[in-house]
Design a protein around this motif. Structure first.
Motif, PDB file in Angstrom:
ATOM      1  N   ILE A 124      12.436  -7.121   2.715  1.00 25.26           N
ATOM      2  CA  ILE A 124      13.020  -7.806   1.562  1.00 25.26           C
ATOM      3  C   ILE A 124      13.826  -9.021   2.001  1.00 25.26           C
ATOM      4  CG2 ILE A 124      14.723  -7.569  -0.297  1.00 25.26           C
ATOM      5  CD1 ILE A 124      13.812  -4.610  -0.488  1.00 25.26           C
ATOM      6  N   VAL A 125      14.670  -8.843   3.014  1.00 25.45           N
ATOM      7  CA  VAL A 125      15.561  -9.917   3.444  1.00 25.45           C
ATOM      8  C   VAL A 125      14.781 -11.055   4.108  1.00 25.45           C
ATOM      9  CG1 VAL A 125      17.459 -10.471   5.010  1.00 25.45           C
ATOM     10  CG2 VAL A 125      17.561  -8.418   3.602  1.00 25.45           C
ATOM     11  N   GLU A 126      13.733 -10.738   4.853  1.00 28.44           N
ATOM     12  CA  GLU A 126      12.936 -11.787   5.499  1.00 28.44           C
ATOM     13  C   GLU A 126      12.190 -12.658   4.501  1.00 28.44           C
ATOM     14  OE1 GLU A 126      10.339 -10.089   8.370  1.00 28.44           O
ATOM     15  OE2 GLU A 126      11.909  -9.930   9.891  1.00 28.44           O
ATOM     16  N   ARG A 127      11.950 -12.158   3.307  1.00 29.38           N
ATOM     17  CA  ARG A 127      11.249 -12.931   2.257  1.00 29.38           C
ATOM     18  C   ARG A 127      12.243 -13.573   1.290  1.00 29.38           C
ATOM     19  NH1 ARG A 127       8.658 -10.085   5.498  1.00 29.38           N
ATOM     20  NH2 ARG A 127       6.422  -9.884   5.477  1.00 29.38           N
ATOM     21  N   GLU A 128      13.459 -13.892   1.772  1.00 31.01           N
ATOM     22  CA  GLU A 128      14.522 -14.508   0.981  1.00 31.01           C
ATOM     23  C   GLU A 128      14.924 -13.659  -0.218  1.00 31.01           C
ATOM     24  OE1 GLU A 128      12.122 -16.888   2.162  1.00 31.01           O
ATOM     25  OE2 GLU A 128      13.594 -17.400   3.697  1.00 31.01           O
ATOM     26  N   GLY A 129      14.917 -12.357  -0.056  1.00 28.76           N
ATOM     27  CA  GLY A 129      15.351 -11.448  -1.110  1.00 28.76           C
ATOM     28  C   GLY A 129      16.713 -10.873  -0.779  1.00 28.76           C
ATOM     29  N   ALA A 130      17.211 -10.038  -1.663  1.00 30.39           N
ATOM     30  CA  ALA A 130      18.505  -9.393  -1.456  1.00 30.39           C
ATOM     31  C   ALA A 130      18.393  -7.934  -1.871  1.00 30.39           C
ATOM     32  CB  ALA A 130      19.580 -10.086  -2.272  1.00 30.39           C
ATOM     33  N   LEU A 131      18.850  -7.045  -1.002  1.00 29.31           N
ATOM     34  CA  LEU A 131      18.872  -5.623  -1.299  1.00 29.31           C
ATOM     35  C   LEU A 131      20.264  -5.282  -1.809  1.00 29.31           C
ATOM     36  CD1 LEU A 131      17.398  -2.891  -1.142  1.00 29.31           C
ATOM     37  CD2 LEU A 131      18.349  -2.649   1.138  1.00 29.31           C
ATOM     38  N   PHE A 132      20.341  -4.759  -3.034  1.00 30.41           N
ATOM     39  CA  PHE A 132      21.629  -4.472  -3.647  1.00 30.41           C
ATOM     40  C   PHE A 132      22.083  -3.038  -3.434  1.00 30.41           C
ATOM     41  CE2 PHE A 132      19.793  -7.804  -6.464  1.00 30.41           C
ATOM     42  CZ  PHE A 132      20.595  -8.829  -6.002  1.00 30.41           C
ATOM     43  N   ARG A 133      21.158  -2.088  -3.526  1.00 29.64           N
ATOM     44  CA  ARG A 133      21.580  -0.695  -3.460  1.00 29.64           C
ATOM     45  C   ARG A 133      20.419   0.186  -3.017  1.00 29.64           C
ATOM     46  NH1 ARG A 133      23.277   1.857  -9.059  1.00 29.64           N
ATOM     47  NH2 ARG A 133      21.060   1.663  -9.397  1.00 29.64           N
ATOM     48  N   LYS A 141       7.602  -8.376  -3.449  1.00 31.50           N
ATOM     49  CA  LYS A 141       7.236  -7.111  -4.091  1.00 31.50           C
ATOM     50  C   LYS A 141       5.951  -6.567  -3.477  1.00 31.50           C
ATOM     51  CE  LYS A 141       5.693  -5.068  -8.366  1.00 31.50           C
ATOM     52  NZ  LYS A 141       4.910  -5.276  -9.520  1.00 31.50           N
ATOM     53  N   HIS A 142       4.989  -7.444  -3.289  1.00 33.40           N
ATOM     54  CA  HIS A 142       3.718  -7.029  -2.689  1.00 33.40           C
ATOM     55  C   HIS A 142       3.933  -6.520  -1.258  1.00 33.40           C
ATOM     56  CE1 HIS A 142      -0.542  -6.895  -1.896  1.00 33.40           C
ATOM     57  NE2 HIS A 142      -0.355  -7.641  -0.815  1.00 33.40           N
ATOM     58  N   GLU A 143       4.779  -7.203  -0.487  1.00 35.10           N
ATOM     59  CA  GLU A 143       5.038  -6.784   0.891  1.00 35.10           C
ATOM     60  C   GLU A 143       5.755  -5.439   0.953  1.00 35.10           C
ATOM     61  OE1 GLU A 143       4.175  -8.213   3.816  1.00 35.10           O
ATOM     62  OE2 GLU A 143       2.977  -9.650   2.681  1.00 35.10           O
ATOM     63  N   VAL A 144       6.703  -5.219   0.039  1.00 32.54           N
ATOM     64  CA  VAL A 144       7.414  -3.934   0.000  1.00 32.54           C
ATOM     65  C   VAL A 144       6.444  -2.812  -0.336  1.00 32.54           C
ATOM     66  CG1 VAL A 144       9.125  -2.601  -1.301  1.00 32.54           C
ATOM     67  CG2 VAL A 144       9.676  -4.892  -0.499  1.00 32.54           C
ATOM     68  N   GLU A 145       5.586  -3.034  -1.306  1.00 36.78           N
ATOM     69  CA  GLU A 145       4.608  -2.010  -1.673  1.00 36.78           C
ATOM     70  C   GLU A 145       3.665  -1.716  -0.512  1.00 36.78           C
ATOM     71  OE1 GLU A 145       2.873  -3.608  -5.212  1.00 36.78           O
ATOM     72  OE2 GLU A 145       4.418  -2.714  -6.491  1.00 36.78           O
ATOM     73  N   VAL A 199       3.205   1.939   1.161  1.00 32.63           N
ATOM     74  CA  VAL A 199       1.900   2.594   1.012  1.00 32.63           C
ATOM     75  C   VAL A 199       1.356   3.047   2.365  1.00 32.63           C
ATOM     76  CG1 VAL A 199      -0.526   2.112   0.489  1.00 32.63           C
ATOM     77  CG2 VAL A 199       1.224   1.569  -1.160  1.00 32.63           C
ATOM     78  N   HIS A 200       1.574   2.268   3.393  1.00 31.72           N
ATOM     79  CA  HIS A 200       0.989   2.572   4.698  1.00 31.72           C
ATOM     80  C   HIS A 200       1.882   3.456   5.561  1.00 31.72           C
ATOM     81  CE1 HIS A 200      -2.456   0.093   3.970  1.00 31.72           C
ATOM     82  NE2 HIS A 200      -1.682  -0.926   3.643  1.00 31.72           N
ATOM     83  N   ASN A 201       2.897   4.064   4.978  1.00 33.96           N
ATOM     84  CA  ASN A 201       3.748   4.984   5.718  1.00 33.96           C
ATOM     85  C   ASN A 201       3.315   6.413   5.409  1.00 33.96           C
ATOM     86  OD1 ASN A 201       6.133   6.710   6.301  1.00 33.96           O
ATOM     87  ND2 ASN A 201       6.959   4.740   6.940  1.00 33.96           N
ATOM     88  N   THR A 202       3.256   7.251   6.442  1.00 37.21           N
ATOM     89  CA  THR A 202       2.775   8.621   6.238  1.00 37.21           C
ATOM     90  C   THR A 202       3.797   9.505   5.533  1.00 37.21           C
ATOM     91  OG1 THR A 202       3.571   9.240   8.422  1.00 37.21           O
ATOM     92  CG2 THR A 202       1.259   8.567   8.234  1.00 37.21           C
ATOM     93  N   GLY A 203       5.059   9.122   5.530  1.00 39.61           N
ATOM     94  CA  GLY A 203       6.081   9.938   4.895  1.00 39.61           C
ATOM     95  C   GLY A 203       6.190   9.729   3.401  1.00 39.61           C
ATOM     96  N   VAL A 204       5.711   8.599   2.912  1.00 41.56           N
ATOM     97  CA  VAL A 204       5.836   8.277   1.496  1.00 41.56           C
ATOM     98  C   VAL A 204       4.685   8.908   0.733  1.00 41.56           C
ATOM     99  CG1 VAL A 204       5.897   6.409  -0.183  1.00 41.56           C
ATOM    100  CG2 VAL A 204       7.029   6.127   2.000  1.00 41.56           C
ATOM    101  N   VAL A 205       5.035   9.747  -0.240  1.00 36.19           N
ATOM    102  CA  VAL A 205       4.022  10.397  -1.062  1.00 36.19           C
ATOM    103  C   VAL A 205       3.728   9.534  -2.284  1.00 36.19           C
ATOM    104  CG1 VAL A 205       3.451  12.471  -2.369  1.00 36.19           C
ATOM    105  CG2 VAL A 205       4.840  12.639  -0.310  1.00 36.19           C
ATOM    106  N   ARG A 206       4.788   9.091  -2.962  1.00 36.35           N
ATOM    107  CA  ARG A 206       4.637   8.230  -4.136  1.00 36.35           C
ATOM    108  C   ARG A 206       5.672   7.117  -4.066  1.00 36.35           C
ATOM    109  NH1 ARG A 206       0.530  10.569  -4.654  1.00 36.35           N
ATOM    110  NH2 ARG A 206      -0.182  11.839  -6.374  1.00 36.35           N
ATOM    111  N   GLN A 207       5.312   5.959  -4.595  1.00 30.15           N
ATOM    112  CA  GLN A 207       6.248   4.851  -4.721  1.00 30.15           C
ATOM    113  C   GLN A 207       5.878   4.060  -5.957  1.00 30.15           C
ATOM    114  OE1 GLN A 207       5.706   1.344  -4.128  1.00 30.15           O
ATOM    115  NE2 GLN A 207       3.526   1.538  -3.779  1.00 30.15           N
ATOM    116  N   HIS A 208       6.907   3.583  -6.640  1.00 29.05           N
ATOM    117  CA  HIS A 208       6.688   2.853  -7.890  1.00 29.05           C
ATOM    118  C   HIS A 208       7.730   1.747  -7.989  1.00 29.05           C
ATOM    119  CE1 HIS A 208       5.285   2.218 -11.937  1.00 29.05           C
ATOM    120  NE2 HIS A 208       6.509   2.368 -12.419  1.00 29.05           N
TER     121      HIS A 208
END
Length: 132
Positions: A30-39, A77-81, A85-94
């Motif tokens: 997020i931060v590398e794409r000029e975004g900001a993580l709030f929480r 948003k596309h990069e975060v998804e 998606v390509h992580n084995t620990g994540v079952v669902r993400q929205h």
């Protein structure tokens, strides 16, 4: 900048140290794409309504939910998804866009009733006055 909220379900067999690294990696993206993580909000362990299946893990009946509130471009948003998606620990993400700040996830404050004190306040205790 568009504001987003991402919900992530991580299965129980995924180690806590790997979960921490996953959240760091998502924050870095997020931060590398000029975004900001709030929480980053840990919503705790929850059971799913039905069994979920992931090829690497098998059937999953419960997991740990996380909520990430962040702002960035649609490319971010596309990069975060893609990261999730390509992580084995994540079952669902929205990921959903947020139009107004009051639409962010907030804990239910009315679920547990307020407990009134069982006894009235102690009024018979008064401070000691100086004796004349």
């Amino acid at each position: 900048m568009v504001f987003y909220e991402t919900f992530v379900l991580i299965h129980a067999k995924f180690p806590a140290s790997e979960t921490k690294l996953l959240m760091r990696e998502t924050a870095r993206v997020i931060v590398e794409r000029e975004g900001a993580l709030f929480r980053i909000l840990d919503l705790g362990w929850r059971h799913t309504a039905k069994a979920l299946y992931k090829k690497e893990v098998g059937h999953i009946f419960y997991g740990r939910w996380y909520s990430l509130v962040w702002g960035g471009s649609p490319k971010a948003k596309h990069e975060v998804e893609e990261t999730l998606v390509h992580n084995t620990g994540v079952v669902r993400q929205h990921t959903i866009p947020i139009s107004k700040p009051r639409k962010f996830y907030s804990n239910r404050s009315t679920y547990y009733p307020l407990i009134k004190p069982l006894t009235p306040p102690l009024t018979h205790h008064v401070p000691m006055r100086e004796i004349k």
